[in-house]
Enzyme design. Structure first.
Site, PDB file in Angstrom:
ATOM      1  NE  ARG A 235      63.033   6.284 -56.348  1.00 46.97           N
ATOM      2  CZ  ARG A 235      63.301   4.853 -56.596  1.00 46.97           C
ATOM      3  NH1 ARG A 235      64.218   4.362 -56.919  1.00 46.97           N
ATOM      4  NH2 ARG A 235      62.007   4.042 -56.188  1.00 46.97           N
ATOM      5  CD  GLU A 264      64.803   7.609 -63.349  1.00 43.86           C
ATOM      6  OE1 GLU A 264      65.916   7.301 -63.052  1.00 43.86           O
ATOM      7  OE2 GLU A 264      63.730   6.876 -62.960  1.00 43.86           O
ATOM      8  CG  HIS A 303      64.567   3.140 -62.291  1.00 49.19           C
ATOM      9  ND1 HIS A 303      64.166   4.321 -61.498  1.00 49.19           N
ATOM     10  CD2 HIS A 303      64.528   2.252 -61.375  1.00 49.19           C
ATOM     11  CE1 HIS A 303      63.936   4.238 -60.366  1.00 49.19           C
ATOM     12  NE2 HIS A 303      63.973   2.984 -60.101  1.00 49.19           N
TER      13      HIS A 303
HETATM   14  P1  NAI Z   1      66.667   0.946 -46.729  1.00 50.57           P
HETATM   15  O1  NAI Z   1      65.609   1.908 -46.233  1.00 50.57           O
HETATM   16  O2  NAI Z   1      66.765  -0.222 -46.333  1.00 50.57           O
HETATM   17  O3  NAI Z   1      68.208   1.871 -46.694  1.00 50.57           O
HETATM   18  C1  NAI Z   1      68.535   3.178 -46.664  1.00 50.57           C
HETATM   19  C2  NAI Z   1      69.639   3.461 -45.993  1.00 50.57           C
HETATM   20  O4  NAI Z   1      69.940   4.860 -46.160  1.00 50.57           O
HETATM   21  C3  NAI Z   1      69.142   3.537 -44.369  1.00 50.57           C
HETATM   22  O5  NAI Z   1      70.275   2.513 -43.596  1.00 50.57           O
HETATM   23  C4  NAI Z   1      69.210   4.745 -43.627  1.00 50.57           C
HETATM   24  O6  NAI Z   1      69.773   4.988 -42.454  1.00 50.57           O
HETATM   25  C5  NAI Z   1      70.348   5.522 -44.708  1.00 50.57           C
HETATM   26  N1  NAI Z   1      70.135   6.904 -44.848  1.00 50.57           N
HETATM   27  C6  NAI Z   1      68.999   7.490 -44.847  1.00 50.57           C
HETATM   28  N2  NAI Z   1      69.357   8.870 -45.194  1.00 50.57           N
HETATM   29  C7  NAI Z   1      70.650   8.986 -45.309  1.00 50.57           C
HETATM   30  C8  NAI Z   1      71.617   9.994 -45.498  1.00 50.57           C
HETATM   31  N3  NAI Z   1      71.166  11.351 -45.623  1.00 50.57           N
HETATM   32  N4  NAI Z   1      72.957   9.681 -45.828  1.00 50.57           N
HETATM   33  C9  NAI Z   1      73.268   8.441 -45.627  1.00 50.57           C
HETATM   34  N5  NAI Z   1      72.434   7.352 -45.548  1.00 50.57           N
HETATM   35  C10 NAI Z   1      71.068   7.728 -45.034  1.00 50.57           C
HETATM   36  O7  NAI Z   1      66.369   1.218 -48.430  1.00 50.57           O
HETATM   37  P2  NAI Z   1      66.901   0.129 -49.295  1.00 50.57           P
HETATM   38  O8  NAI Z   1      66.188  -1.002 -49.482  1.00 50.57           O
HETATM   39  O9  NAI Z   1      68.421  -0.476 -49.069  1.00 50.57           O
HETATM   40  O10 NAI Z   1      66.887   1.097 -50.856  1.00 50.57           O
HETATM   41  C11 NAI Z   1      67.504   1.990 -51.058  1.00 50.57           C
HETATM   42  C12 NAI Z   1      67.140   2.712 -52.072  1.00 50.57           C
HETATM   43  O11 NAI Z   1      67.234   2.153 -53.475  1.00 50.57           O
HETATM   44  C13 NAI Z   1      65.550   3.098 -51.949  1.00 50.57           C
HETATM   45  O12 NAI Z   1      65.366   3.928 -51.188  1.00 50.57           O
HETATM   46  C14 NAI Z   1      65.329   3.161 -53.507  1.00 50.57           C
HETATM   47  O13 NAI Z   1      65.252   4.587 -53.857  1.00 50.57           O
HETATM   48  C15 NAI Z   1      66.554   2.486 -54.469  1.00 50.57           C
HETATM   49  N6  NAI Z   1      66.076   1.414 -55.074  1.00 50.57           N
HETATM   50  C16 NAI Z   1      66.357   1.562 -56.693  1.00 50.57           C
HETATM   51  C17 NAI Z   1      65.902   0.467 -57.200  1.00 50.57           C
HETATM   52  C18 NAI Z   1      66.370   0.248 -58.798  1.00 50.57           C
HETATM   53  O14 NAI Z   1      65.788  -0.225 -59.540  1.00 50.57           O
HETATM   54  N7  NAI Z   1      67.282   1.240 -58.942  1.00 50.57           N
HETATM   55  C19 NAI Z   1      65.005  -0.620 -56.937  1.00 50.57           C
HETATM   56  C20 NAI Z   1      64.734  -0.639 -55.450  1.00 50.57           C
HETATM   57  C21 NAI Z   1      65.305   0.312 -54.536  1.00 50.57           C
END
Ligand code: NAI
Length: 352
Positions: A235, A264, A303
Protein backbone atom coordinates in the site's frame (compact mmCIF):
# COMPACT_ATOMS: atom_id res chain seq x y z
CA UNK A 1 -35.39 -10.18 1.25
CA UNK A 2 -31.72 -9.22 1.56
CA UNK A 3 -30.87 -6.08 -0.42
CA UNK A 4 -27.34 -6.08 -1.84
CA UNK A 5 -25.76 -3.14 -3.65
CA UNK A 6 -22.46 -3.61 -5.47
CA UNK A 7 -20.21 -0.79 -6.66
CA UNK A 8 -17.21 -0.71 -9.00
CA UNK A 9 -18.18 -3.69 -11.18
CA UNK A 10 -17.50 -3.82 -14.91
CA UNK A 11 -19.98 -5.53 -17.24
CA UNK A 12 -18.41 -8.98 -16.99
CA UNK A 13 -18.25 -8.75 -13.18
CA UNK A 14 -21.89 -7.62 -13.07
CA UNK A 15 -22.86 -10.73 -15.08
CA UNK A 16 -20.95 -12.99 -12.66
CA UNK A 17 -22.65 -11.47 -9.59
CA UNK A 18 -26.08 -11.45 -11.23
CA UNK A 19 -25.74 -15.13 -12.22
CA UNK A 20 -24.48 -16.13 -8.78
CA UNK A 21 -27.51 -14.74 -6.97
CA UNK A 22 -30.10 -15.46 -9.70
CA UNK A 23 -29.97 -19.16 -8.90
CA UNK A 24 -31.38 -18.61 -5.40
CA UNK A 25 -34.22 -16.53 -4.04
CA UNK A 26 -34.11 -14.14 -1.12
CA UNK A 27 -31.75 -11.51 -2.57
CA UNK A 28 -32.46 -8.24 -4.34
CA UNK A 29 -29.37 -7.15 -6.29
CA UNK A 30 -28.40 -3.67 -7.47
CA UNK A 31 -25.18 -3.31 -9.51
CA UNK A 32 -23.23 -0.12 -10.27
CA UNK A 33 -20.13 0.43 -12.40
CA UNK A 34 -18.83 3.40 -10.37
CA UNK A 35 -17.02 3.51 -7.04
CA UNK A 36 -19.11 4.30 -3.95
CA UNK A 37 -18.98 8.02 -3.15
CA UNK A 38 -21.03 10.35 -0.98
CA UNK A 39 -22.86 11.34 -4.19
CA UNK A 40 -24.06 7.87 -5.14
CA UNK A 41 -24.40 6.53 -1.57
CA UNK A 42 -28.23 7.02 -1.80
CA UNK A 43 -28.26 3.99 -4.17
CA UNK A 44 -27.43 1.91 -1.09
CA UNK A 45 -29.80 3.68 1.29
CA UNK A 46 -31.76 0.50 2.09
CA UNK A 47 -28.92 -1.97 1.57
CA UNK A 48 -28.35 -4.85 3.99
CA UNK A 49 -24.99 -5.49 2.37
CA UNK A 50 -22.66 -3.64 -0.01
CA UNK A 51 -19.84 -4.93 -2.18
CA UNK A 52 -16.95 -2.53 -2.77
CA UNK A 53 -13.57 -2.59 -4.44
CA UNK A 54 -10.56 -0.67 -3.03
CA UNK A 55 -11.47 2.42 -5.05
CA UNK A 56 -14.58 2.95 -2.89
CA UNK A 57 -13.97 4.79 0.37
CA UNK A 58 -16.45 3.58 2.97
CA UNK A 59 -16.25 6.50 5.37
CA UNK A 60 -18.07 7.17 8.63
CA UNK A 61 -20.16 9.81 6.83
CA UNK A 62 -21.26 7.30 4.20
CA UNK A 63 -22.04 4.67 6.85
CA UNK A 64 -24.24 7.23 8.65
CA UNK A 65 -26.38 7.31 5.49
CA UNK A 66 -26.84 3.51 5.30
CA UNK A 67 -28.98 2.72 8.34
CA UNK A 68 -29.81 -0.91 7.39
CA UNK A 69 -26.25 -1.93 6.58
CA UNK A 70 -25.10 -5.15 8.23
CA UNK A 71 -22.10 -6.18 6.19
CA UNK A 72 -19.52 -4.76 3.81
CA UNK A 73 -18.04 -7.23 1.34
CA UNK A 74 -14.55 -5.89 0.60
CA UNK A 75 -13.86 -7.22 -2.89
CA UNK A 76 -10.16 -7.12 -2.05
CA UNK A 77 -7.55 -8.30 0.45
CA UNK A 78 -6.71 -4.86 1.81
CA UNK A 79 -9.50 -3.00 3.61
CA UNK A 80 -7.86 0.29 4.59
CA UNK A 81 -10.41 2.00 2.28
CA UNK A 82 -13.09 1.08 4.85
CA UNK A 83 -13.45 2.81 8.23
CA UNK A 84 -13.35 -0.41 10.27
CA UNK A 85 -13.64 1.43 13.60
CA UNK A 86 -16.91 2.99 12.47
CA UNK A 87 -18.10 -0.45 11.27
CA UNK A 88 -17.16 -2.08 14.58
CA UNK A 89 -19.11 0.58 16.52
CA UNK A 90 -22.18 -0.19 14.40
CA UNK A 91 -21.63 -4.00 14.44
CA UNK A 92 -21.29 -3.99 10.66
CA UNK A 93 -19.23 -6.97 9.53
CA UNK A 94 -16.40 -6.20 7.10
CA UNK A 95 -15.53 -9.40 5.24
CA UNK A 96 -12.50 -9.47 2.95
CA UNK A 97 -10.90 -11.93 0.58
CA UNK A 98 -7.77 -13.03 2.40
CA UNK A 99 -6.47 -15.11 -0.49
CA UNK A 100 -7.17 -14.67 -4.16
CA UNK A 101 -4.04 -13.38 -5.68
CA UNK A 102 -1.05 -14.55 -3.65
CA UNK A 103 0.71 -15.84 -6.74
CA UNK A 104 -0.79 -13.07 -8.89
CA UNK A 105 0.72 -10.21 -6.87
CA UNK A 106 3.99 -12.09 -6.28
CA UNK A 107 4.38 -12.69 -10.03
CA UNK A 108 3.88 -8.97 -10.67
CA UNK A 109 6.38 -8.03 -7.93
CA UNK A 110 8.95 -10.37 -9.45
CA UNK A 111 8.23 -8.80 -12.84
CA UNK A 112 9.03 -5.39 -11.34
CA UNK A 113 12.32 -6.73 -9.95
CA UNK A 114 13.29 -7.96 -13.42
CA UNK A 115 12.10 -4.70 -14.99
CA UNK A 116 14.44 -2.68 -12.77
CA UNK A 117 17.34 -5.11 -13.01
CA UNK A 118 17.17 -5.22 -16.83
CA UNK A 119 16.15 -1.57 -17.36
CA UNK A 120 12.92 -2.39 -19.16
CA UNK A 121 11.58 1.17 -18.96
CA UNK A 122 14.42 2.94 -20.81
CA UNK A 123 14.84 -0.10 -23.10
CA UNK A 124 11.24 -0.15 -24.28
CA UNK A 125 10.88 3.65 -24.40
CA UNK A 126 13.95 3.78 -26.63
CA UNK A 127 12.89 1.03 -29.04
CA UNK A 128 9.37 2.51 -29.24
CA UNK A 129 11.05 5.65 -30.59
CA UNK A 130 12.80 3.50 -33.19
CA UNK A 131 16.24 3.68 -31.52
CA UNK A 132 18.02 0.37 -31.09
CA UNK A 133 21.29 1.28 -29.36
CA UNK A 134 22.38 -0.75 -26.27
CA UNK A 135 24.29 2.17 -24.75
CA UNK A 136 23.36 2.66 -21.09
CA UNK A 137 21.17 -0.43 -20.98
CA UNK A 138 23.52 -2.80 -19.17
CA UNK A 139 21.56 -4.57 -16.45
CA UNK A 140 22.18 -6.69 -13.37
CA UNK A 141 21.89 -10.46 -12.82
CA UNK A 142 19.22 -11.51 -10.33
CA UNK A 143 20.81 -14.87 -9.49
CA UNK A 144 23.01 -14.66 -6.41
CA UNK A 145 21.57 -11.31 -5.28
CA UNK A 146 19.84 -10.88 -1.92
CA UNK A 147 16.11 -10.25 -1.79
CA UNK A 148 14.83 -8.63 1.42
CA UNK A 149 11.19 -9.48 2.00
CA UNK A 150 9.35 -7.22 4.43
CA UNK A 151 6.30 -9.31 5.30
CA UNK A 152 6.25 -13.04 4.62
CA UNK A 153 2.49 -13.62 4.65
CA UNK A 154 0.64 -15.08 1.69
CA UNK A 155 2.15 -12.86 -1.02
CA UNK A 156 5.63 -12.61 0.49
CA UNK A 157 5.76 -16.43 0.75
CA UNK A 158 4.94 -16.83 -2.95
CA UNK A 159 7.60 -14.30 -3.90
CA UNK A 160 10.07 -16.28 -1.77
CA UNK A 161 9.23 -19.39 -3.83
CA UNK A 162 9.73 -17.56 -7.13
CA UNK A 163 12.93 -15.82 -6.00
CA UNK A 164 14.34 -19.09 -4.67
CA UNK A 165 13.69 -20.60 -8.11
CA UNK A 166 15.69 -17.73 -9.60
CA UNK A 167 18.65 -18.50 -7.29
CA UNK A 168 18.29 -15.41 -5.14
CA UNK A 169 19.36 -15.42 -1.49
CA UNK A 170 16.44 -14.38 0.70
CA UNK A 171 16.34 -12.49 3.99
CA UNK A 172 13.11 -11.41 5.67
CA UNK A 173 11.60 -9.27 8.38
CA UNK A 174 8.25 -10.23 9.88
CA UNK A 175 7.05 -10.27 13.50
CA UNK A 176 5.67 -13.76 12.76
CA UNK A 177 8.49 -15.73 11.10
CA UNK A 178 7.59 -18.90 9.20
CA UNK A 179 9.97 -21.81 9.88
CA UNK A 180 8.69 -23.52 6.68
CA UNK A 181 10.16 -20.73 4.56
CA UNK A 182 13.54 -21.17 6.23
CA UNK A 183 13.36 -24.93 5.62
CA UNK A 184 12.16 -24.71 2.01
CA UNK A 185 13.93 -21.61 0.69
CA UNK A 186 16.72 -20.95 3.21
CA UNK A 187 15.17 -17.64 4.32
CA UNK A 188 17.06 -15.90 7.14
CA UNK A 189 14.87 -13.71 9.36
CA UNK A 190 16.64 -10.49 10.40
CA UNK A 191 15.91 -7.26 12.24
CA UNK A 192 14.52 -4.66 9.82
CA UNK A 193 17.63 -2.46 9.86
CA UNK A 194 19.89 -5.46 9.10
CA UNK A 195 17.63 -6.49 6.22
CA UNK A 196 17.85 -2.98 4.78
CA UNK A 197 21.66 -3.04 4.99
CA UNK A 198 22.03 -6.50 3.37
CA UNK A 199 19.45 -6.45 0.57
CA UNK A 200 20.03 -5.82 -3.12
CA UNK A 201 16.26 -5.80 -3.66
CA UNK A 202 13.72 -4.82 -0.98
CA UNK A 203 10.10 -5.87 -1.53
CA UNK A 204 7.21 -4.83 0.70
CA UNK A 205 4.33 -7.19 1.53
CA UNK A 206 2.82 -5.81 4.74
CA UNK A 207 -0.68 -4.49 5.43
CA UNK A 208 -1.05 -0.72 5.81
CA UNK A 209 -1.54 -0.01 9.51
CA UNK A 210 -0.41 2.66 11.98
CA UNK A 211 2.69 0.51 12.57
CA UNK A 212 3.57 0.27 8.88
CA UNK A 213 2.84 3.91 7.95
CA UNK A 214 6.08 5.21 6.36
CA UNK A 215 7.91 2.05 7.40
CA UNK A 216 10.35 3.04 4.65
CA UNK A 217 11.26 6.62 5.57
CA UNK A 218 14.23 8.97 5.15
CA UNK A 219 16.06 7.54 8.17
CA UNK A 220 15.74 3.91 7.03
CA UNK A 221 16.68 4.81 3.45
CA UNK A 222 20.06 5.93 4.85
CA UNK A 223 20.72 2.24 5.62
CA UNK A 224 20.15 0.78 2.15
CA UNK A 225 22.82 0.13 -0.49
CA UNK A 226 23.13 2.87 -3.11
CA UNK A 227 22.43 0.23 -5.74
CA UNK A 228 19.37 -1.30 -3.99
CA UNK A 229 15.96 -1.58 -5.66
CA UNK A 230 12.79 -0.85 -3.71
CA UNK A 231 9.55 -2.56 -4.78
CA UNK A 232 6.18 -1.66 -3.27
CA UNK A 233 3.12 -3.68 -4.20
CA UNK A 234 1.55 -3.42 -0.71
CA UNK A 235 0.00 0.00 0.00
CA UNK A 236 1.27 3.47 -0.88
CA UNK A 237 1.42 4.78 2.69
CA UNK A 238 4.00 2.15 3.70
CA UNK A 239 6.61 4.20 1.82
CA UNK A 240 7.39 7.89 2.34
CA UNK A 241 7.29 8.92 -1.31
CA UNK A 242 9.12 12.20 -0.82
CA UNK A 243 12.00 10.44 0.98
CA UNK A 244 12.24 7.88 -1.85
CA UNK A 245 12.23 10.60 -4.54
CA UNK A 246 15.04 12.40 -2.69
CA UNK A 247 17.11 9.21 -2.24
CA UNK A 248 16.67 8.37 -5.93
CA UNK A 249 17.67 11.85 -7.09
CA UNK A 250 20.72 11.87 -4.80
CA UNK A 251 21.89 8.46 -6.10
CA UNK A 252 21.30 6.75 -2.74
CA UNK A 253 18.87 4.22 -4.26
CA UNK A 254 19.40 2.12 -7.39
CA UNK A 255 15.80 2.03 -8.54
CA UNK A 256 12.20 2.04 -7.40
CA UNK A 257 9.06 0.29 -8.64
CA UNK A 258 5.79 1.32 -7.07
CA UNK A 259 2.52 -0.38 -7.94
CA UNK A 260 0.95 1.38 -4.97
CA UNK A 261 1.99 4.90 -4.03
CA UNK A 262 0.88 7.88 -2.02
CA UNK A 263 -1.44 10.08 -4.06
CA UNK A 264 -2.41 7.21 -6.39
CA UNK A 265 -6.08 8.08 -5.94
CA UNK A 266 -5.38 11.37 -7.73
CA UNK A 267 -3.47 9.83 -10.65
CA UNK A 268 -5.33 6.58 -11.28
CA UNK A 269 -8.42 7.33 -13.36
CA UNK A 270 -10.53 4.53 -11.92
CA UNK A 271 -9.79 5.69 -8.37
CA UNK A 272 -10.24 9.42 -9.01
CA UNK A 273 -13.50 9.15 -10.96
CA UNK A 274 -16.34 10.85 -9.13
CA UNK A 275 -14.46 11.63 -5.91
CA UNK A 276 -14.52 15.40 -6.49
CA UNK A 277 -11.76 17.86 -5.66
CA UNK A 278 -8.94 16.06 -3.80
CA UNK A 279 -7.78 17.58 -0.51
CA UNK A 280 -4.52 19.58 -0.57
CA UNK A 281 -2.59 16.83 1.27
CA UNK A 282 -3.53 14.27 -1.39
CA UNK A 283 -2.52 16.64 -4.19
CA UNK A 284 0.84 17.18 -2.52
CA UNK A 285 1.42 13.43 -2.22
CA UNK A 286 0.39 13.01 -5.85
CA UNK A 287 2.90 15.60 -7.02
CA UNK A 288 5.65 13.95 -4.99
CA UNK A 289 4.91 10.59 -6.59
CA UNK A 290 4.90 12.27 -10.00
CA UNK A 291 8.41 13.61 -9.30
CA UNK A 292 9.62 9.98 -9.20
CA UNK A 293 8.29 9.38 -12.70
CA UNK A 294 10.99 11.55 -14.23
CA UNK A 295 13.66 8.94 -13.67
CA UNK A 296 14.77 6.07 -15.88
CA UNK A 297 15.30 4.16 -12.65
CA UNK A 298 11.67 4.41 -11.57
CA UNK A 299 8.50 2.60 -12.56
CA UNK A 300 5.00 3.46 -11.41
CA UNK A 301 2.02 1.26 -12.25
CA UNK A 302 -1.66 1.94 -11.48
CA UNK A 303 -2.24 -0.49 -8.55
CA UNK A 304 -2.45 -3.27 -11.08
CA UNK A 305 -0.63 -6.21 -9.43
CA UNK A 306 -3.88 -8.05 -8.64
CA UNK A 307 -5.35 -7.56 -12.08
CA UNK A 308 -5.48 -10.90 -13.90
CA UNK A 309 -8.56 -12.68 -15.21
CA UNK A 310 -7.96 -15.65 -12.93
CA UNK A 311 -7.51 -13.53 -9.81
CA UNK A 312 -10.64 -11.47 -10.49
CA UNK A 313 -12.70 -14.64 -10.87
CA UNK A 314 -11.37 -15.94 -7.54
CA UNK A 315 -11.97 -12.66 -5.73
CA UNK A 316 -15.58 -12.37 -6.87
CA UNK A 317 -16.27 -16.01 -6.00
CA UNK A 318 -15.01 -15.53 -2.42
CA UNK A 319 -16.85 -12.20 -2.01
CA UNK A 320 -20.09 -13.91 -3.07
CA UNK A 321 -19.40 -16.75 -0.62
CA UNK A 322 -18.73 -14.18 2.15
CA UNK A 323 -22.12 -12.57 1.50
CA UNK A 324 -23.98 -15.89 1.41
CA UNK A 325 -22.27 -17.09 4.58
CA UNK A 326 -22.99 -13.87 6.46
CA UNK A 327 -26.67 -13.78 5.63
CA UNK A 328 -26.96 -17.50 6.40
CA UNK A 329 -25.74 -16.68 9.92
CA UNK A 330 -22.22 -18.13 9.52
CA UNK A 331 -19.97 -15.12 8.92
CA UNK A 332 -16.56 -15.85 7.43
CA UNK A 333 -13.47 -13.76 6.70
CA UNK A 334 -14.59 -11.05 9.15
CA UNK A 335 -11.76 -8.55 9.68
CA UNK A 336 -10.55 -6.45 12.61
CA UNK A 337 -13.22 -7.70 15.05
CA UNK A 338 -15.84 -5.66 13.22
CA UNK A 339 -18.71 -8.00 14.04
CA UNK A 340 -20.08 -9.72 17.14
CA UNK A 341 -22.58 -12.48 16.38
CA UNK A 342 -25.96 -11.44 17.81
CA UNK A 343 -28.21 -13.93 19.62
CA UNK A 344 -30.46 -14.21 16.53
CA UNK A 345 -29.26 -14.32 12.89
CA UNK A 346 -28.91 -10.90 11.24
CA UNK A 347 -32.26 -9.28 10.45
CA UNK A 348 -33.00 -9.03 6.73
CA UNK A 349 -31.32 -12.37 6.31
CA UNK A 350 -31.92 -15.29 8.62
CA UNK A 351 -31.37 -17.69 5.75
CA UNK A 352 -30.31 -21.10 6.90
P1 NAI B 1 -0.80 -11.31 4.81
O1 NAI B 1 -1.67 -10.82 5.91
O2 NAI B 1 -0.86 -12.73 4.39
O3 NAI B 1 0.73 -11.01 5.19
C1 NAI B 1 1.15 -9.81 5.77
C2 NAI B 1 2.40 -10.14 6.57
O4 NAI B 1 2.92 -8.89 7.06
C3 NAI B 1 2.13 -11.03 7.78
O5 NAI B 1 3.03 -12.15 7.78
C4 NAI B 1 2.40 -10.12 8.98
O6 NAI B 1 2.96 -10.81 10.09
C5 NAI B 1 3.38 -9.14 8.38
N1 NAI B 1 3.44 -7.86 9.08
C6 NAI B 1 2.44 -7.19 9.69
N2 NAI B 1 2.93 -6.05 10.22
C7 NAI B 1 4.26 -6.02 9.93
C8 NAI B 1 5.30 -5.10 10.20
N3 NAI B 1 5.05 -3.98 10.90
N4 NAI B 1 6.55 -5.39 9.74
C9 NAI B 1 6.78 -6.54 9.05
N5 NAI B 1 5.84 -7.45 8.76
C10 NAI B 1 4.58 -7.18 9.19
O7 NAI B 1 -1.07 -10.32 3.59
P2 NAI B 1 -0.81 -10.63 2.05
O8 NAI B 1 -1.96 -11.38 1.48
O9 NAI B 1 0.55 -11.18 1.86
O10 NAI B 1 -0.89 -9.14 1.44
C11 NAI B 1 0.03 -8.13 1.83
C12 NAI B 1 -0.50 -6.79 1.37
O11 NAI B 1 -0.45 -6.73 -0.06
C13 NAI B 1 -2.00 -6.55 1.68
O12 NAI B 1 -2.18 -6.05 2.98
C14 NAI B 1 -2.40 -5.54 0.65
O13 NAI B 1 -2.28 -4.24 1.19
C15 NAI B 1 -1.38 -5.73 -0.47
N6 NAI B 1 -2.01 -6.16 -1.73
C16 NAI B 1 -1.75 -5.43 -2.86
C17 NAI B 1 -2.32 -5.80 -4.07
C18 NAI B 1 -2.00 -5.04 -5.33
O14 NAI B 1 -2.74 -5.17 -6.33
N7 NAI B 1 -0.95 -4.24 -5.39
C19 NAI B 1 -3.23 -6.92 -4.16
C20 NAI B 1 -3.39 -7.67 -2.93
C21 NAI B 1 -2.81 -7.27 -1.76
Amino acid sequence: MVKLVFFDLDEHEQDVVRDAFAREGGYEIDLHPDALTSKNAPFARNADGIGVFVTSHVTREILDRLPNLKMVAAVSTGFDNIDVDACRERNIAVCNVPRYGDNTVAEFAFGLILALARKFRPTFERTARGEFSRTGLQGMDIAGKTLGLIGTGHIGSHLARIAHGADMKIVAYDPHPKPDLTRDYGIRYLALDDLLRESDVISLHVPYTKATHHLINAERLQLVKNSAFLINTSRGGVVDTRAVATALNEGRLGGVALDTFEGEEVWIEEEFAGTGEPPAAELKEALESFAILHSDRAILSPHNAFNTREALERILATSIENIRAFFAGNPQNVVAGTYRVPAAPPAGGGRT
